[in-house]
Design a protein around this motif. Structure first.
Motif, PDB file in Angstrom:
ATOM      1  N   TYR A  66       0.868  -1.169   0.055  1.00  0.00           N
ATOM      2  CA  TYR A  66       0.058   0.027  -0.113  1.00  0.00           C
ATOM      3  C   TYR A  66       1.082   1.242  -0.086  1.00  0.00           C
ATOM      4  O   TYR A  66       0.187   2.382  -0.180  1.00  0.00           O
ATOM      5  CB  TYR A  66      -0.920  -0.151   1.194  1.00  0.00           C
ATOM      6  N   HIS A 169     -16.321  14.284  -5.603  1.00  0.00           N
ATOM      7  CA  HIS A 169     -14.862  14.214  -6.167  1.00  0.00           C
ATOM      8  C   HIS A 169     -13.835  15.227  -5.476  1.00  0.00           C
ATOM      9  O   HIS A 169     -12.840  14.700  -5.151  1.00  0.00           O
ATOM     10  CB  HIS A 169     -14.838  14.642  -7.648  1.00  0.00           C
ATOM     11  N   ILE A 172     -12.806  13.683  -2.103  1.00  0.00           N
ATOM     12  CA  ILE A 172     -11.832  12.525  -2.030  1.00  0.00           C
ATOM     13  C   ILE A 172     -10.206  13.157  -2.330  1.00  0.00           C
ATOM     14  O   ILE A 172      -9.438  12.766  -1.447  1.00  0.00           O
ATOM     15  CB  ILE A 172     -12.070  11.774  -3.387  1.00  0.00           C
ATOM     16  N   GLY A 178      -4.681  15.403   2.569  1.00  0.00           N
ATOM     17  CA  GLY A 178      -4.704  15.281   3.934  1.00  0.00           C
ATOM     18  C   GLY A 178      -3.704  13.992   4.242  1.00  0.00           C
ATOM     19  O   GLY A 178      -2.774  14.088   5.130  1.00  0.00           O
ATOM     20  N   ALA A 179      -3.991  13.110   3.883  1.00  0.00           N
ATOM     21  CA  ALA A 179      -3.134  11.679   3.902  1.00  0.00           C
ATOM     22  C   ALA A 179      -1.500  11.976   3.500  1.00  0.00           C
ATOM     23  O   ALA A 179      -0.702  11.531   4.336  1.00  0.00           O
ATOM     24  CB  ALA A 179      -3.708  10.592   3.202  1.00  0.00           C
ATOM     25  N   LYS A 198       4.940   9.212  13.257  1.00  0.00           N
ATOM     26  CA  LYS A 198       4.105   8.203  14.023  1.00  0.00           C
ATOM     27  C   LYS A 198       5.345   7.247  14.685  1.00  0.00           C
ATOM     28  O   LYS A 198       6.069   6.679  13.914  1.00  0.00           O
ATOM     29  CB  LYS A 198       3.432   7.275  13.242  1.00  0.00           C
ATOM     30  N   THR A 380       1.914  10.449  17.929  1.00  0.00           N
ATOM     31  CA  THR A 380       1.799  10.716  16.610  1.00  0.00           C
ATOM     32  C   THR A 380       1.606  12.301  16.430  1.00  0.00           C
ATOM     33  O   THR A 380       0.801  13.010  17.247  1.00  0.00           O
ATOM     34  CB  THR A 380       0.298  10.133  16.035  1.00  0.00           C
ATOM     35  N   ASP A 382       0.199  14.486  13.191  1.00  0.00           N
ATOM     36  CA  ASP A 382      -0.275  14.444  11.885  1.00  0.00           C
ATOM     37  C   ASP A 382      -1.248  15.777  11.439  1.00  0.00           C
ATOM     38  O   ASP A 382      -2.336  15.689  11.965  1.00  0.00           O
ATOM     39  CB  ASP A 382      -1.445  12.898  11.840  1.00  0.00           C
ATOM     40  N   VAL A 385      -4.621  15.309   9.586  1.00  0.00           N
ATOM     41  CA  VAL A 385      -5.749  14.800   9.833  1.00  0.00           C
ATOM     42  C   VAL A 385      -7.217  15.854   9.746  1.00  0.00           C
ATOM     43  O   VAL A 385      -8.110  15.354   9.479  1.00  0.00           O
ATOM     44  CB  VAL A 385      -5.801  14.215  11.365  1.00  0.00           C
ATOM     45  N   VAL A 388      -8.216  15.521   6.427  1.00  0.00           N
ATOM     46  CA  VAL A 388      -8.902  14.117   6.027  1.00  0.00           C
ATOM     47  C   VAL A 388     -10.429  14.317   6.659  1.00  0.00           C
ATOM     48  O   VAL A 388     -11.429  13.991   5.945  1.00  0.00           O
ATOM     49  CB  VAL A 388      -8.261  13.219   6.739  1.00  0.00           C
ATOM     50  N   TYR A 389     -10.562  14.917   7.742  1.00  0.00           N
ATOM     51  CA  TYR A 389     -11.908  15.035   8.386  1.00  0.00           C
ATOM     52  C   TYR A 389     -12.868  15.986   7.880  1.00  0.00           C
ATOM     53  O   TYR A 389     -13.976  15.595   7.315  1.00  0.00           O
ATOM     54  CB  TYR A 389     -11.848  15.472   9.952  1.00  0.00           C
ATOM     55  N   CYS A 392     -13.890  14.156   4.651  1.00  0.00           N
ATOM     56  CA  CYS A 392     -14.966  13.003   5.076  1.00  0.00           C
ATOM     57  C   CYS A 392     -16.365  13.876   5.351  1.00  0.00           C
ATOM     58  O   CYS A 392     -17.313  12.970   4.738  1.00  0.00           O
ATOM     59  CB  CYS A 392     -14.542  12.574   6.267  1.00  0.00           C
ATOM     60  N   MET A 395     -17.636  14.489   1.966  1.00  0.00           N
ATOM     61  CA  MET A 395     -18.264  13.518   1.360  1.00  0.00           C
ATOM     62  C   MET A 395     -19.543  13.339   1.415  1.00  0.00           C
ATOM     63  O   MET A 395     -20.255  12.827   0.676  1.00  0.00           O
ATOM     64  CB  MET A 395     -17.139  12.412   1.547  1.00  0.00           C
TER      65      MET A 395
END
Lengths: 449, 282
Positions: A66, A169, A172, A178-179, A198, A380, A382, A385, A388-389, A392, A395
């Motif tokens: 991955y 879209h 995503i 974010g990742a 991490k 951690t 990050d 994050v 990312v939130y 989400c 989305m």
């Protein structure tokens, strides 16, 4: 590059076929990593699959698939495809929305799949008022155009919902961004390993540290503050299942203890952007002893191992651990040998972390032994994050708009005739057509009554 | 009466309901279908009471938590979600014969939960990893999605059956009772859309929870990976329909394939693969 070539590359990335292929490829290749265990040492793969296969797996980065170049490549292609697709289609949507419903030639309305004609015995003005009132019952405001053959009324709702799919879209892309921001790769590229990391900390009770060991790379990362583990405890249910893993910790910043907290699973501690999670523990085969003589201020503490005699010369007593009962590495009970050198020594069992009262000729003693632990924390940082939130959340909002809200249009063309008016209604919705059809019929029925 | 007896009654209700629905399909007797529906509704009612009671019993035992924490409880919850989603669809679209393709799924899940040696139906206290408010949000969102996909898979089977009959052109009276192909296709699509929304929410609540408990919102553990594989498959299905105009047969196959992926995400991962979700295993 010629214009034509450029266009063909652009149209490849804008194509839905590519999107469908990528979705399929991502789904299919993702299976590999669930069948072949990930991130094990090289020997594991040689032992399990043989030398040749293991070598092939290594070349294809399967042991960490991955994060492999080809999987990340697929994801990047996916992101690119998503971007180009959306950018190409959004202007079309804007054009669709700009098209004024009043410019639709009335002759076309009769060709709409959803249309209906009826007569009213009203004059033109009265009929217009009634139809306008009908639009208003929907909460829609109609605009009017006077044409040669009659009068056209038009209203629409929810045009913006056509952007719902692009919100998805975009969400995503935000999640992927974010990742990326939170990945150690970016931290390495900008040359600041403290930007995102991490890692783990194994911290014995009573000790403090200001660094952690990063996962994978194993490098040391320094923190701007110290973390001290004051105590670690495991609680059990009556049936022996673990109930709580708890680390009592104190943050020490610039030499000052600034914050104390309990870290449990599902209850991390965040300080200066670094979050500490309860992730493991290590029991030691050493015990913290506290021993008091009742009725006096005399007390002592010590850290002892098993099968070794410890003396407390001030009180003239000696003691030791001569046996213990454990569950795994966690001590449940200890067998203690205790003497004040007057008469037979006392020998008894006592539970871990429970006070024992020892009656001796020289007085009464209170003894507690507690097994020492090191707590295993994950640390951690990050900074991605929140992206990312946000992605989400977008989305879910986008999916709701894209699936459940629709762009609806309603037309009414009023033509005077011999003894009243003819009204041609037409409507269209880009989604939930059946629901809109019902509403359309219901609306016109009220007019007919 | 305790919750396990009530779950037993529920199981019988679902099994008999499935039998009645199949009876409706085979013999086209409307009365039989009404019995099936009544039993399915009674089953849902009893199971709701049983779930509440089990929740209460867990507090009595000093291990209080929502009954959503192991394979037994999740299977039972899956049967409940599937039945409710099916019943809502039946009311909205007035096509009772669909039950013959959906209720057996709920009945099998319920019976498997009750009878398999591999599944422990005891109430046990929560391990530290599961002690979170995210538990209910995560499990409920996922299982509404799973239930919807089970219904969509059943509809896919129904579509293919009906189509094979109309292709063969031998006018089988048995299959005439099934709704029009267009109707089945539309319902399959709508159910997938509904499930996709909830699956997305389930993956997101899972990610947020993982970040709260473990400090990482995504770690490619097999459960997570299979959930995203499922998500990719349904995303593919929706795009194929919206942009390439796929209809009917292809969507029916994708609905079945999608449900197989759901099944593996839910079940296969626990039985065949190891990972962070091991508390779901048996």
């Amino acid at each position: 590059m010629t214009q034509q070539k450029k266009n063909s590359i652009l149209s490849l990335f804008a194509s839905v076929q590519l999107a469908l292929s990528l979705l399929f490829l991502l789904a299919a290749t993702s299976i590999i990593g669930t069948l072949i265990p990930q991130n094990n040492p090289p020997d594991f793969y040689i032992e399990r699959y043989g030398f040749k296969t293991a070598q092939l797996l290594r070349i294809l980065d399967i042991p960490d698939m991955y994060n492999s170049w080809w999987f990340l490549g697929l994801l990047s292609l996916f992101a690119l495809n998503l971007t180009v697709c959306s950018l190409e289609r959004i202007p079309q949507v804007i054009r669709t929305l700009r098209r004024d419903g009043l410019t639709v030639p009335p002759a076309q309305l009769a060709k709409f799949p959803l249309h209906r004609e009826l007569r009213l015995a009203h004059a033109m003005e009265a009929a217009t008022t009634r139809v306008e009132a009908l639009f208003t019952t929907l909460g829609w405001r109609a605009r009017t155009a006077n044409l040669e053959q009659g009068r056209l009324l038009f209203a629409e709702r929810g045009g913006w919902t056509r952007f719902g799919v692009y919100v998805v879209h975009c969400s995503i892309l935000i999640i992927l961004a974010g990742a990326l921001v939170g990945s150690s790769t970016v931290a390495r590229i900008i040359g600041n390993p403290k930007f995102a990391f991490k890692g783990s900390i194994m911290l014995p009770e009573g000790e403090s540290t200001n660094h952690l060991i990063a996962f994978k790379s194993g490098e040391h990362i320094d923190l701007d503050f110290h973390l001290r583990c004051d105590a670690f405890a495991i609680e059990y249910y009556p049936n022996g299942m673990p109930k709580t893993y708890r680390s009592k910790v104190t943050v020490i910043d610039k030499g000052q203890p600034v914050h104390s907290a309990d870290i449990e699973v599902n209850q991390p501690l965040t300080y200066k952007g670094v979050t500490f999670y309860q992730s493991s523990y290590q029991p030691y085969q050493n015990y913290q002893v506290s021993l008091k003589k009742q009725g006096s201020t005399a007390a002592t503490s010590a850290i002892v191992a098993t099968a070794k005699q410890t003396d407390w010369p001030e009180a003239g007593v000696s003691y030791g651990i001569i046996n213990r009962e454990s569950q795994g590495e966690a001590t449940r009970r200890l067998k203690i040998w205790f003497t004040d050198n007057q008469g037979e020594p006392s020998v008894f069992w006592v539970n871990n972390n429970q006070e024992a009262i020892i009656e001796r000729p020289s007085g009464t003693y209170l003894l507690t032994l507690r097994q020492l632990y090191a707590t295993g924390l994950q640390a951690t940082k990050d900074p991605g994050v929140w992206l990312v939130y946000l992605g989400c959340l977008l989305m879910l909002v986008g999916l709701y708009i894209a699936f459940f809200l629709s762009h609806r249009k309603l037309y009414a063309f009023i033509q005077p005739d011999a003894d009243g008016c003819r009204i041609l209604f037409a409507g269209e919705a880009n989604k939930n057509k059946v629901g809109f059809e019902d509403k359309f019929s219901e609306l016109i029925n009220t007019l007919e009554k | 009466m305790d919750s396990s007896q009530l779950f037993g009654v529920t199981m019988i209700a679902y099994i008999v309901a499935a039998a009645f629905y199949i009876g409706l399909f085979l013999f086209k007797n409307e009365r039989v279908g009404v019995f099936g529906m009544a039993l399915a509704m009674a089953g849902v009612g009893i199971q709701t009471a049983a779930t509440g009671l089990r929740w209460y019993e867990s507090y009595q035992m000093g291990a209080g938590h929502a009954p959503l924490t192991n394979m037994y409880e999740s299977l039972v919850f899956f049967a409940w979600c599937t039945t409710i989603i099916y019943l809502v669809l039946e009311f909205r679209f007035k096509t009772r014969v669909m039950g013959a393709f959906v209720m057996p799924c709920a009945a099998v899940a319920m019976a498997y939960a009750s009878f398999s040696d591999r599944i422990d139906d005891q109430i046990s206290p929560l391990i530290p990893a599961l002690q979170s408010n995210w538990l209910i949000a995560h499990v409920v969102t996922c299982f509404i999605g799973y239930g919807a996909f089970a219904v969509a898979g059943g509809l896919g089977v129904m579509y293919l059956l009906k189509q094979s009959a109309s292709n063969a052109n031998d006018r089988q009276p048995l299959l005439n009772a099934l709704p029009e192909l267009k109707v089945i296709d539309d319902q399959t699509h709508k159910t997938i859309v509904f499930g996709f929304m909830w699956l997305s929410a389930g993956i997101i609540t899972g990610a947020v929870w993982a970040n709260e408990a473990w400090g990482t919102y995504w770690s490619w553990d097999p459960k997570e990976t299979w959930s995203i594989i499922t998500w990719f498959l349904y995303a593919l299905t929706l795009h194929a329909r919206f942009t390439r105009g796929w209809r009917g047969r292809r969507i029916a196959w994708l609905a079945i394939l999608g449900f197989l992926a759901v099944f593996f995400t839910y079940f296969g991962v626990n039985f065949f693969l190891s990972g962070l979700h091991s508390y779901g295993s048996v």
